[in-house]
Design a protein around this motif. Structure first.
Motif, PDB file in Angstrom:
ATOM      1  N   TYR A  14     -50.558   1.220  -4.178  1.00 40.35           N
ATOM      2  CA  TYR A  14     -49.363   1.643  -3.425  1.00 40.35           C
ATOM      3  C   TYR A  14     -48.221   0.645  -3.533  1.00 40.35           C
ATOM      4  O   TYR A  14     -47.107   0.934  -3.123  1.00 40.35           O
ATOM      5  N   PHE A  15     -48.507  -0.513  -4.082  1.00 38.38           N
ATOM      6  CA  PHE A  15     -47.487  -1.569  -4.129  1.00 38.38           C
ATOM      7  C   PHE A  15     -47.263  -1.989  -5.579  1.00 38.38           C
ATOM      8  O   PHE A  15     -47.521  -3.104  -5.973  1.00 38.38           O
ATOM      9  N   ASN A  16     -46.816  -1.031  -6.363  1.00 44.09           N
ATOM     10  CA  ASN A  16     -46.699  -1.288  -7.804  1.00 44.09           C
ATOM     11  C   ASN A  16     -45.258  -1.469  -8.274  1.00 44.09           C
ATOM     12  O   ASN A  16     -44.977  -1.407  -9.462  1.00 44.09           O
ATOM     13  N   LYS A  19     -41.483   1.383  -5.591  1.00 44.30           N
ATOM     14  CA  LYS A  19     -40.846   1.648  -4.297  1.00 44.30           C
ATOM     15  C   LYS A  19     -40.518   0.318  -3.641  1.00 44.30           C
ATOM     16  O   LYS A  19     -41.088  -0.714  -4.007  1.00 44.30           O
ATOM     17  N   GLU A  21     -40.666  -2.374  -0.579  1.00 48.73           N
ATOM     18  CA  GLU A  21     -41.810  -2.813   0.218  1.00 48.73           C
ATOM     19  C   GLU A  21     -42.064  -1.829   1.380  1.00 48.73           C
ATOM     20  O   GLU A  21     -43.189  -1.410   1.616  1.00 48.73           O
ATOM     21  N   SER A  24     -43.263   1.589   0.243  1.00 46.24           N
ATOM     22  CA  SER A  24     -44.674   1.509  -0.158  1.00 46.24           C
ATOM     23  C   SER A  24     -45.566   1.481   1.073  1.00 46.24           C
ATOM     24  O   SER A  24     -46.593   2.155   1.126  1.00 46.24           O
TER      25      SER A  24
END
Lengths: 142, 238
Positions: A14-16, A19, A21, A24
């Motif tokens: 989800y933290f790629n 988006k 911070e 995400s």
């Protein structure tokens, strides 16, 4: 077999960088909420085969007290070590996750322990800490 | 059917349904009724409608919004972005910029009175958003250099710049100059630039600042309007 690395991979997915911070985090917590809501409909086989997937739903919904009992449970997550956790009030579950936890236990005890163990191992993950809501202790709540 | 029904649909997270209701109102009762209803919409509600529309099918509210309503709606945009980090690369910034473009362009371009374009140009942040729109779009410098409004692609920043050129050539020139100054044409030619350079160029910094200002503004509104505190989860033993 899913390990905490599997769970971490799900979280990191989800933290790629596609988006912000916050976006995400919103997407991650939204997914957590969806999984949490769907746990009561999951069958025993799924709980056993995809524990990391299920564990997502409980992230941020559990509180752990550090210590030997927790460490023992993580090493050997079974009903005996779960009983120790209960006796020593090592784990608290949020009211909003109680139906899901009850379903896990009622459907597949072994899988429930594995899932709880995965959540315990992921408890210090920065994204999991960020998921945790402002908690009200039982004494304050009553 | 009244504003409450429309409001309920929005609250239920269904702007499509609210949009359908507006279309029905326009069809059954005429534009005057719809205009009255639009006048009662809050900025957040207007923003929801504008987010739902696109260039091929702008929201029903577009023709009836006042300038104030549009600008207020714009200040609600980007509330979900939060802090835009220095490590956030150009790709992410371009995605956010695309979101802004999709939000504003249908409304700016479908209003024939160009009132909203004027309002944006009169607003510091609004003007910066217009400057940011072409940055890093394919061939943006060449297009601006040899600007031909007849070649402007409909529904994009190019059409907006063509409209502005027609409205006020002076403002157009000033915007174009600003875009030139922010462009990284020299860096673009250097294919060996490192990844960090991508985050330090003037254009990227400007883009980040502009998007951050939009986000900050929206966050303030979101905080002010969320009077309800998050429900506390009570933790008890398993």
């Amino acid at each position: 077999m899913d390990t905490v690395e599997t769970l971490n991979e799900y979280i990191e997915g989800y933290f790629n960088g596609t988006k912000t911070e916050r976006e995400s985090m919103l997407a991650f917590s939204g997914y957590r909420d969806d999984v949490l809501a769907s746990i009561p409909g999951m069958n025993s086989d799924f709980l056993e085969q995809q524990p990391a997937c299920v564990a997502i739903g409980l992230l941020g919904k559990l509180e752990f007290k550090e210590g030997a009992h927790l460490n023992s449970f993580v090493v050997r997550p079974d009903m005996d070590s779960l009983a120790k956790l209960r006796e020593n009030v090592v784990v608290n579950v949020a009211d909003s996750a109680r139906p899901a936890w009850a379903h896990l236990l009622a459907t597949n005890e072994k899988a429930a322990c594995t899932i709880l163990s995965l959540c315990a191992q992921a408890r210090k993950h920065v994204r999991v800490i960020a998921l945790k809501p402002k908690a009200k202790k039982m004494s304050e709540a009553q | 059917m009244n504003i409450l029904t429309v409001r309920e649909a929005l609250k239920a997270g269904s702007p499509q349904s609210a949009e359908r209701q507006l279309a029905k109102i326009a069809n059954d009762h005429g534009d005057d009724t719809l205009a009255l209803l639009v006048a009662d919409l809050t900025p957040g509600e207007v923003a929801s409608f504008l987010e739902e529309g696109d260039y091929s099918k702008p929201s029903e509210v577009t023709q009836f919004l006042t300038t104030e309503q549009f600008m207020e709606a714009l200040t609600r945009f980007g509330a979900k972005w939060g802090k835009i980090n220095k490590n956030d690369g150009r790709e992410l910034l371009l995605r956010l910029k695309e979101d802004v473009a999709t939000f504003i362009l249908p409304t700016l371009l479908h209003r024939e009175d160009h009132l909203f374009i004027k309002a944006m140009l009169d607003n510091t942040l609004g003007e910066d958003i217009i400057v940011a729109l072409p940055l890093y779009e394919t061939g943006y410098l060449d297009f601006l250099r040899e600007f031909d409004s007849g070649m402007a692609q409909k529904g994009t920043w190019q059409e907006l710049y063509a409209v502005i050129q027609e409205m006020d050539p002076k403002i157009f020139k000033s915007l174009r100059k600003h875009v030139y100054e922010l462009s990284d044409h020299q860096a673009d030619e250097d294919e060996e630039q490192d990844e960090d350079a991508d985050r330090k160029t003037e254009g990227v910094k400007f883009l980040r600042r502009t998007l951050q200002r939009l986000s900050d503004q929206a966050s303030k509104h979101a905080e002010a309007s969320s009077g309800v505190e998050e429900t506390e989860d009570v933790f008890r033993g398993i």
